[in-house]
Design an enzyme around this catalytic site. Structure first.
Site, PDB file in Angstrom:
ATOM      1  N   ALA A 162       0.662  -1.593   0.532  1.00  0.00           N
ATOM      2  CA  ALA A 162      -0.001   0.040   0.075  1.00  0.00           C
ATOM      3  C   ALA A 162       0.901   1.242   0.002  1.00  0.00           C
ATOM      4  O   ALA A 162       1.895   1.159   0.541  1.00  0.00           O
ATOM      5  CB  ALA A 162      -1.119  -0.149   1.387  1.00  0.00           C
TER       6      ALA A 162
ATOM      7  N   GLY B 193       0.215  -4.867   0.544  1.00  0.00           N
ATOM      8  CA  GLY B 193      -1.569  -4.692  -0.419  1.00  0.00           C
ATOM      9  C   GLY B 193      -0.961  -5.190  -1.747  1.00  0.00           C
ATOM     10  O   GLY B 193      -1.513  -5.925  -2.257  1.00  0.00           O
TER      11      GLY B 193
ATOM     12  N   GLU C 189      -1.562  -8.537  -1.559  1.00  0.00           N
ATOM     13  CA  GLU C 189      -2.700  -8.948  -1.140  1.00  0.00           C
ATOM     14  C   GLU C 189      -3.987  -9.504  -2.722  1.00  0.00           C
ATOM     15  O   GLU C 189      -4.512  -9.348  -2.807  1.00  0.00           O
ATOM     16  CB  GLU C 189      -3.321  -8.351  -0.223  1.00  0.00           C
ATOM     17  CG  GLU C 189      -2.857  -8.499   1.129  1.00  0.00           C
ATOM     18  CD  GLU C 189      -2.819  -7.792   2.324  1.00  0.00           C
ATOM     19  OE1 GLU C 189      -2.221  -6.514   2.004  1.00  0.00           O
ATOM     20  OE2 GLU C 189      -3.737  -8.087   3.103  1.00  0.00           O
TER      21      GLU C 189
HETATM   22  N1  3HC Z   1       4.405   3.051  -0.185  1.00  0.00           N
HETATM   23  C1  3HC Z   1       5.272   4.250  -0.579  1.00  0.00           C
HETATM   24  N2  3HC Z   1       6.875   4.167  -0.958  1.00  0.00           N
HETATM   25  C2  3HC Z   1       7.252   3.772  -0.853  1.00  0.00           C
HETATM   26  C3  3HC Z   1       6.619   2.621  -0.585  1.00  0.00           C
HETATM   27  C4  3HC Z   1       5.268   2.547   0.170  1.00  0.00           C
HETATM   28  N3  3HC Z   1       4.919   1.047   0.403  1.00  0.00           N
HETATM   29  N4  3HC Z   1       7.952   1.241  -0.194  1.00  0.00           N
HETATM   30  C5  3HC Z   1       9.030   2.396  -0.636  1.00  0.00           C
HETATM   31  N5  3HC Z   1       8.817   3.430  -0.601  1.00  0.00           N
HETATM   32  C6  3HC Z   1       9.206   4.195  -1.459  1.00  0.00           C
HETATM   33  C7  3HC Z   1      10.961   4.427  -0.308  1.00  0.00           C
HETATM   34  O1  3HC Z   1       9.738   5.781   0.061  1.00  0.00           O
HETATM   35  C8  3HC Z   1      11.845   5.146  -1.644  1.00  0.00           C
HETATM   36  O2  3HC Z   1      11.631   6.844  -1.581  1.00  0.00           O
HETATM   37  P1  3HC Z   1      12.633   7.810  -2.076  1.00  0.00           P
HETATM   38  O3  3HC Z   1      13.509   7.388  -3.082  1.00  0.00           O
HETATM   39  O4  3HC Z   1      11.650   8.805  -2.071  1.00  0.00           O
HETATM   40  O5  3HC Z   1      13.138   7.609  -0.374  1.00  0.00           O
HETATM   41  C9  3HC Z   1      11.369   4.624  -2.821  1.00  0.00           C
HETATM   42  O6  3HC Z   1       9.993   4.478  -2.745  1.00  0.00           O
HETATM   43  C10 3HC Z   1      12.536   2.987  -2.729  1.00  0.00           C
HETATM   44  O7  3HC Z   1      12.358   2.658  -1.978  1.00  0.00           O
HETATM   45  P2  3HC Z   1      13.451   1.648  -1.289  1.00  0.00           P
HETATM   46  O8  3HC Z   1      15.225   3.079  -1.221  1.00  0.00           O
HETATM   47  O9  3HC Z   1      13.623   0.962   0.105  1.00  0.00           O
HETATM   48  O10 3HC Z   1      14.567   0.896  -2.195  1.00  0.00           O
HETATM   49  P3  3HC Z   1      14.618  -0.238  -2.179  1.00  0.00           P
HETATM   50  O11 3HC Z   1      14.443  -1.355  -4.062  1.00  0.00           O
HETATM   51  O12 3HC Z   1      15.584  -0.375  -0.936  1.00  0.00           O
HETATM   52  O13 3HC Z   1      13.894  -1.167  -1.696  1.00  0.00           O
HETATM   53  C11 3HC Z   1      11.123  -1.837  -1.211  1.00  0.00           C
HETATM   54  C12 3HC Z   1      12.051  -1.469  -2.454  1.00  0.00           C
HETATM   55  C13 3HC Z   1      11.752  -3.320  -0.974  1.00  0.00           C
HETATM   56  C14 3HC Z   1      10.003  -1.958  -1.835  1.00  0.00           C
HETATM   57  C15 3HC Z   1      11.087  -1.412   0.561  1.00  0.00           C
HETATM   58  O14 3HC Z   1      11.051   0.195  -0.132  1.00  0.00           O
HETATM   59  C16 3HC Z   1      10.857  -1.528   0.615  1.00  0.00           C
HETATM   60  O15 3HC Z   1      10.619  -2.699   1.854  1.00  0.00           O
HETATM   61  N6  3HC Z   1       9.040  -1.009   1.519  1.00  0.00           N
HETATM   62  C17 3HC Z   1       8.248  -1.408   1.973  1.00  0.00           C
HETATM   63  C18 3HC Z   1       6.812  -2.731   1.410  1.00  0.00           C
HETATM   64  C19 3HC Z   1       6.399  -2.458   2.835  1.00  0.00           C
HETATM   65  O16 3HC Z   1       6.369  -2.502   4.010  1.00  0.00           O
HETATM   66  N7  3HC Z   1       4.726  -2.351   2.164  1.00  0.00           N
HETATM   67  C20 3HC Z   1       3.793  -2.921   3.475  1.00  0.00           C
HETATM   68  C21 3HC Z   1       3.061  -1.005   3.383  1.00  0.00           C
HETATM   69  S1  3HC Z   1       1.333  -1.319   4.335  1.00  0.00           S
HETATM   70  C22 3HC Z   1       0.857  -2.258   3.367  1.00  0.00           C
HETATM   71  O17 3HC Z   1       0.602  -2.922   1.979  1.00  0.00           O
HETATM   72  C23 3HC Z   1      -0.499  -2.566   4.396  1.00  0.00           C
HETATM   73  C24 3HC Z   1      -2.186  -3.332   3.512  1.00  0.00           C
HETATM   74  O18 3HC Z   1      -1.766  -4.600   3.763  1.00  0.00           O
HETATM   75  C25 3HC Z   1      -3.144  -2.574   3.620  1.00  0.00           C
END
Ligand code: 3HC
Length: 685
Positions: free
Chosen positions: A51, A90, A93
């Site tokens: 998400a 998400g 999901e």
């Molecule tokens: N939402 C918004 N921005 C996100 C994001 C997300 N889910 N995931 C990553 N970003 C952004 C980062 O903040 C970063 O922004 P920036 O360049 O402005 O600093 C950019 O995307 C690139 O991210 P990384 O520097 O972390 O890039 P990597 O290639 O090293 O890693 C990744 C990529 C593995 C996807 C890592 O970013 C990550 O682990 N992201 C989070 C994933 C996550 O936690 N997802 C679950 C979200 S909660 C959810 O989904 C709720 C649902 O169940 C309802």
């Protein structure tokens, strides 16, 4: 086959635009008579990575993610997800709501919501158990760690794994094959085979484990409730229960803290005033001076990232000892199954031990990790200046000395900076990147990039005694010692800090680091007649008795052989009592609240002074340093993020009171802290 492509850089987060686009494309695909099935694929480097975290805390504009997955679930044509990169949260999901999942070999699939203080809130806790069973689903959702494509296939999470070349090719190929076989599976929501007969004891066991291992955390307990609902309730009711639990997590302060910590880690890489396109230098080969514990750990960091490292020491014996310690370390990792024997040899082969500085002639960067003495370090830097090629970056791992004075020993101070690793260097993620007065932008940008390459969180800091992390730690240490002198016990101080969420209390940490280190420094200063040297304290008495900490099985605590569990020791209590008597102190009862305030507020006050002086550019830099170097509880967001939750006004008032009642430079209130309190504005943002 109808193809739906999601294209929302950088990580295809499922924000509002993606959600509406998905629903619109789904509607169009279902209405299109030319498409007998639909394939969801993503452009760019990854499948949907979750998400959109940036939308959290704001009202969710429809269609919501649960609405999107419900639409996919009810689709009248088979929908297939083609996964590359990472399908997370998400994003996974969405894939779980499809009829089938095809993954590229390199793909990773996971539900990392727990790391953000959440649980999967769009059906993940209900659908994953239906594919992989409740026990494995709990493991995956509670750890938040993704699985690789092959494992996903073995688990039943993926239906096919393909070589590529692109996710579109792979998706089309696999989808056509699966469809030709004619077995279109039911929607995951309708499958019950893997959850039928789940042993209810599984949930009781998990709850007991969590109560022991993660008592502070909110969302893991709700995850167990949600997965239990998947096996005990019909799908629709389980989903409603998941939603309720998800919203409770969303409202928890831990969610806010963990998301701050997530963005902090990324924000620190963007240094104010240093443009993202600052030219950097190639780092293909490095040197490390000093084969002690620190130097060896630093060499491992480079070898782990595939960067050859020349390891220099002055004596063959020290070099052999250092190399043997590195090998032991890798072999221990291999025994835990985290490295293969071949990987151990590959990494060892990247480390080249030598007694000759001449072997550094073609190094692109050298990190000095020698004895903590200005004389020794300046001599090394003079040699490096003569030996290393022009443009090579010269870094010191000093934790206390003036980086500018070290740089001044060379004719190239623009190429010199500090790389302050934390022990054990191959494990701790923090790297303080110390920018000297003359360090060039390109050197700073190169080392920040290198930090990321070797898996560290690099944080730029300025030159001062102790830089940022240790300077703040010093204040907590000073208060911890003072509290014990006044009447608290080391166990009490440590308990208050671990109840706050630190993995170790101050004195357990002292035992881990070794009491002898600080004792020797204090002795040196006393012998040198330093007017600021403190009089010997009870820790010095322990060190004089050979109680150096964990390494001698006795320090502030005692330790059973081979154990790291601290056990209070009456001998130490006696040493403390004698110390109080010598100082004429009558011990008093110290409340837990006083321990908490004095340890933590002294840290916040020092952090505010560090900001005032510009040693750290932003509060987020301090937060990241304490999160990644000192075990500050991530669910509290970071030191200054927490300070705002605690109340800057309250902290400022208390600091002023302690300044009046206790005195000492540590309680001189920071002007910035007072100003934030007076203006009612946060200090952490
Ligand atoms: N939402 C918004 N921005 C996100 C994001 C997300 N889910 N995931 C990553 N970003 C952004 C980062 O903040 C970063 O922004 P920036 O360049 O402005 O600093 C950019 O995307 C690139 O991210 P990384 O520097 O972390 O890039 P990597 O290639 O090293 O890693 C990744 C990529 C593995 C996807 C890592 O970013 C990550 O682990 N992201 C989070 C994933 C996550 O936690 N997802 C679950 C979200 S909660 C959810 O989904 C709720 C649902 O169940 C309802």
């Amino acid at each position: 086959m109808g193809v739906i492509t999601v294209d929302y850089p950088p990580v295809n987060a499922v924000g509002h635009g993606v959600r509406s686009g998905l629903v619109a494309a789904l509607d169009a695909g279902l209405a299109d008579d030319g498409a007998d099935a639909l394939l969801i694929v993503c452009a760019g480097r990854t499948f949907m990575a979750g998400a959109d975290i940036r939308e959290f805390g704001k009202p969710s504009a429809p269609p919501t993610l649960p609405e999107v997955v419900a639409r996919l679930d009810a689709a009248t044509k088979p929908v297939i997800a083609a996964i590359h990169g990472t399908a997370l949260g998400g994003g996974l999901e969405v894939a779980l709501a499809c009829h089938m999942r095809v993954a590229l070999k390199s793909a990773k699939l996971g539900l990392p919501e727990v790391k953000l203080g959440l649980l999967p809130g769009a059906g993940g806790t209900q659908r994953l158990p239906r594919l992989v069973g409740a026990a494995k689903a709990l493991d995956m959702i509670l750890s938040g760690d993704p699985v690789g494509a092959e494992e996903a296939l073995a688990l039943g999470l993926a239906d096919a794994v393909e070589d590529g070349p692109s996710p579109l090719d792979a998706g089309l190929r696999a989808a056509e094959r699966l469809l030709a076989e004619g077995n279109i599976p039911q929607p995951v929501s309708a499958r019950t085979g893997r959850i039928a007969g789940t042993d209810p004891a599984l949930f009781a066991t998990k709850r007991a484990e969590l109560a022991k291992r993660q008592p502070h955390l909110f969302s893991p307990h709700r995850i167990v409730d949600a997965v239990e609902a998947a096996v005990t309730l019909p799908f629709a009711e389980g989903t409603a229960r998941e939603r309720e639990l998800f919203l409770a997590c969303m409202d928890s302060p831990q969610r806010a803290g963990l998301i701050h910590a997530f963005f902090a880690e990324r924000e620190v890489a963007k240094i104010p005033g240093l443009p993202a396109d600052t030219p950097t230098r190639d780092i293909r080969k490095v040197g490390v001076i000093g084969a002690g514990t620190m130097g060896g750990g630093i060499a491992m960091c480079f070898a782990n990232a595939g960067i050859p490292a020349v390891l220099v020491d002055t004596a063959q014996e020290g070099l052999d000892r250092g190399v043997a310690a590195i090998r032991r370390n890798y072999e221990a990792t291999a025994r835990k199954g985290r490295l293969t024997a071949a990987q151990v040899e590959e990494r060892m082969a990247l480390i080249h031990p030598t007694l000759s500085y001449a072997d550094l002639a073609d190094a692109d960067l050298v990190v000095e990790a020698a004895f903590e003495s200005m004389e020794v370090k300046q001599a090394i830097f003079r040699t490096l200046d003569r030996t290393c090629k022009p443009g090579a970056i010269l870094a010191t791992n000093t934790s206390t000395l003036d980086v500018d004075a070290i740089a001044a020993a060379t004719g190239r101070p623009q190429d010199v900076l500090g790389m302050h690793f934390f022990s054990p260097a191959n494990v701790m993620r923090l790297l303080e990147v110390v920018r000297g007065a003359k360090t060039s932008d390109s050197v700073l940008a190169t080392v920040m990039g290198l930090a990321r390459r070797i898996g560290k969180v690099g944080v730029a800091v300025g030159v001062c005694y102790g830089f940022v992390g240790n300077r703040i730690l010093h204040q907590r240490g000073r208060e911890s010692m003072a509290l014990v002198e006044e009447g608290a016990s080391p166990e009490q101080v440590d308990r208050v800090l671990t109840e706050f969420g630190f993995p170790l209390g101050h004195f357990s940490m002292t035992d881990l680091a070794g009491i002898d280190v600080g004792w020797r420094i204090r002795e040196e200063r006393r012998k040198a007649g330093d007017p600021e040297a403190q009089a010997p304290n009870w820790l010095d008495t322990l060190a004089e008795r050979g109680r150096y900490g964990q390494k001698t099985s006795a320090g502030v605590y005692r330790y059973e052989p081979g154990s790291r569990t601290p056990i209070p020791d009456p001998e130490v209590a006696t040493v403390i009592e004698e110390d109080r008597r010598r100082r004429g102190i009558t011990p008093r009862a110290v409340s837990d609240e006083e321990v908490r305030e004095r340890c933590l507020y002294a840290m916040v006050n020092e952090a505010a002074k560090i900001l005032e002086e510009g040693i750290a550019a932003r509060p987020v830099d301090i937060d990241a340093i304490w999160l990644h170097g000192y075990g500050f509880p991530s669910w509290r967001g970071g030191l200054l993020f927490w300070a705002d939750q605690e109340g800057v006004g309250r902290i400022a008032e208390t600091v002023q009171r302690y300044h009046r009642d206790i005195g000492g430079p540590q309680w001189r209130p920071s002007a910035l802290l007072l100003q934030c309190a007076a203006e009612g504005r946060p200090i952490g943002c």
